[in-house]
Design a protein around this motif. Structure first.
Motif, short mmCIF file in Angstrom:
data_model
loop_
_atom_site.label_atom_id
_atom_site.label_comp_id
_atom_site.label_asym_id
_atom_site.label_seq_id
_atom_site.Cartn_x
_atom_site.Cartn_y
_atom_site.Cartn_z
N SER A 1 17.02 -42.80 8.57
CA SER A 1 15.72 -42.16 8.70
C SER A 1 15.64 -41.36 9.99
CB SER A 1 14.63 -43.24 8.69
OG SER A 1 13.41 -42.70 9.14
N PRO A 2 14.87 -40.25 9.98
CA PRO A 2 14.62 -39.54 11.24
C PRO A 2 14.00 -40.45 12.31
CG PRO A 2 13.96 -38.18 9.38
CD PRO A 2 14.30 -39.54 8.82
N TYR B 1 15.98 -41.62 15.21
CA TYR B 1 16.20 -40.70 16.31
C TYR B 1 14.88 -40.32 16.99
CZ TYR B 1 20.69 -40.28 13.96
OH TYR B 1 21.91 -40.56 13.36
N LEU C 1 12.11 -39.40 15.66
CA LEU C 1 11.52 -38.22 15.05
C LEU C 1 10.60 -38.63 13.90
CD1 LEU C 1 14.76 -36.03 14.95
CD2 LEU C 1 12.83 -35.80 16.54
N GLN D 1 9.20 -39.24 10.29
CA GLN D 1 9.91 -39.40 9.02
C GLN D 1 9.40 -38.44 7.96
OE1 GLN D 1 11.24 -43.26 7.63
NE2 GLN D 1 10.22 -42.92 5.68
N TRP E 1 7.57 -29.89 11.64
CA TRP E 1 7.68 -31.21 11.02
C TRP E 1 6.51 -31.49 10.10
CZ3 TRP E 1 11.82 -34.43 11.42
CH2 TRP E 1 12.77 -34.13 12.41
N LYS F 1 13.89 -31.02 8.10
CA LYS F 1 14.42 -32.17 8.85
C LYS F 1 13.79 -33.50 8.45
CE LYS F 1 15.09 -29.07 12.79
NZ LYS F 1 16.53 -28.86 12.55
N GLY F 2 12.58 -33.49 7.92
CA GLY F 2 11.90 -34.73 7.56
C GLY F 2 12.29 -35.21 6.17
N GLU G 1 16.71 -43.35 21.12
CA GLU G 1 17.73 -43.09 20.10
C GLU G 1 18.93 -44.04 20.18
OE1 GLU G 1 18.82 -38.99 19.90
OE2 GLU G 1 16.78 -38.30 20.06
N SER H 1 20.09 -45.92 16.72
CA SER H 1 20.49 -45.21 15.51
C SER H 1 21.85 -45.68 14.98
CB SER H 1 20.54 -43.71 15.78
OG SER H 1 21.46 -43.40 16.80
#
Length: 207
Positions: free
Chosen positions: A56-57, A60, A62, A64, A111, A134-135, A200, A203
């Motif tokens: 999943s983002p 990192y 970020l 989701q 996003w 990116k999501g 991060e 991850s």
């Protein structure tokens, strides 16, 4: 978080905002899925879903995704010209313009995309475009910059909210995807602060 959806919610009349429209303001429990007619993915998206090590983002730090189907509560703050959604998930937010403006023609992909809304009776209809790739969509599905969301919110009474969303992404799926959710008001509660303090570093441990 599952217990949040089981809290007793009030059933009186839905409150009205100063402009006469239903007021969606409040802290709401994580959504419960009611309907899901997930269409087939295009081949590239099927292959990506099977890719080893895909995470999943959120891993990192970020966001989701933008669809309100996550396992965290969220908060609506409504004014006549703007609806703000605050999420406990990575402490992100959405801004929905209710002042009649159109989508920008040359906006950079983001996003959360660009959201405009209007009222159809007691239902708030939100149109969102301008996403990056990116999501994620629900069910960990990838998305492209072609994604277009149509969302409908209705506060059926003081303590209950229904949410319908159509996800149209011809870059990922063979046809639009319709989902329906419901949630209840968390009386006297508040969303928490979620900060990605591991920077991060987690991850590599996600499965």
């Amino acid at each position: 978080r599952a217990r949040l959806g089981r809290q007793e919610a009030p059933t009186g009349p839905a409150p009205k905002a100063l402009d006469g429209h239903p007021d969606l303001s409040g802290v709401w429990a994580p959504m419960r899925m009611l309907e899901n007619d997930a269409p087939p993915l295009l081949q590239w998206a099927q292959d990506l879903m099977k890719k080893p090590g895909r995470v999943s983002p959120n891993a990192y730090c970020l966001p989701q995704g933008v669809v309100l189907g996550a396992a965290n509560p969220f908060k609506f703050i409504q004014s006549p010209k703007t609806l703000i959604a605050l999420f406990e998930d990575t402490f992100t937010y959405r801004q929905v313009h209710l002042d009649g403006r159109a989508h920008p023609k040359d906006a950079d992909p983001t996003w959360m995309g660009h959201s405009v809304g209007h009222w159809e009776g007691e239902t708030l209809v939100i149109d969102t475009v301008g996403f990056n790739d990116k999501g994620w969509m629900p069910m960990q599905r990838p998305r492209t910059e072609k994604m277009h969301l149509t969302e409908k919110f209705r506060r059926v009474d003081e303590g209950h909210l229904t949410y319908e969303v159509t996800v149209d992404d011809p870059g990922t799926m063979t046809k639009p995807w319709h989902l329906k959710y419901s949630t209840n008001l968390l009386v006297g509660d508040e969303i928490g602060e979620y900060i990605c303090t591991e920077n991060e570093q987690d991850s590599s441990h996600y499965k």
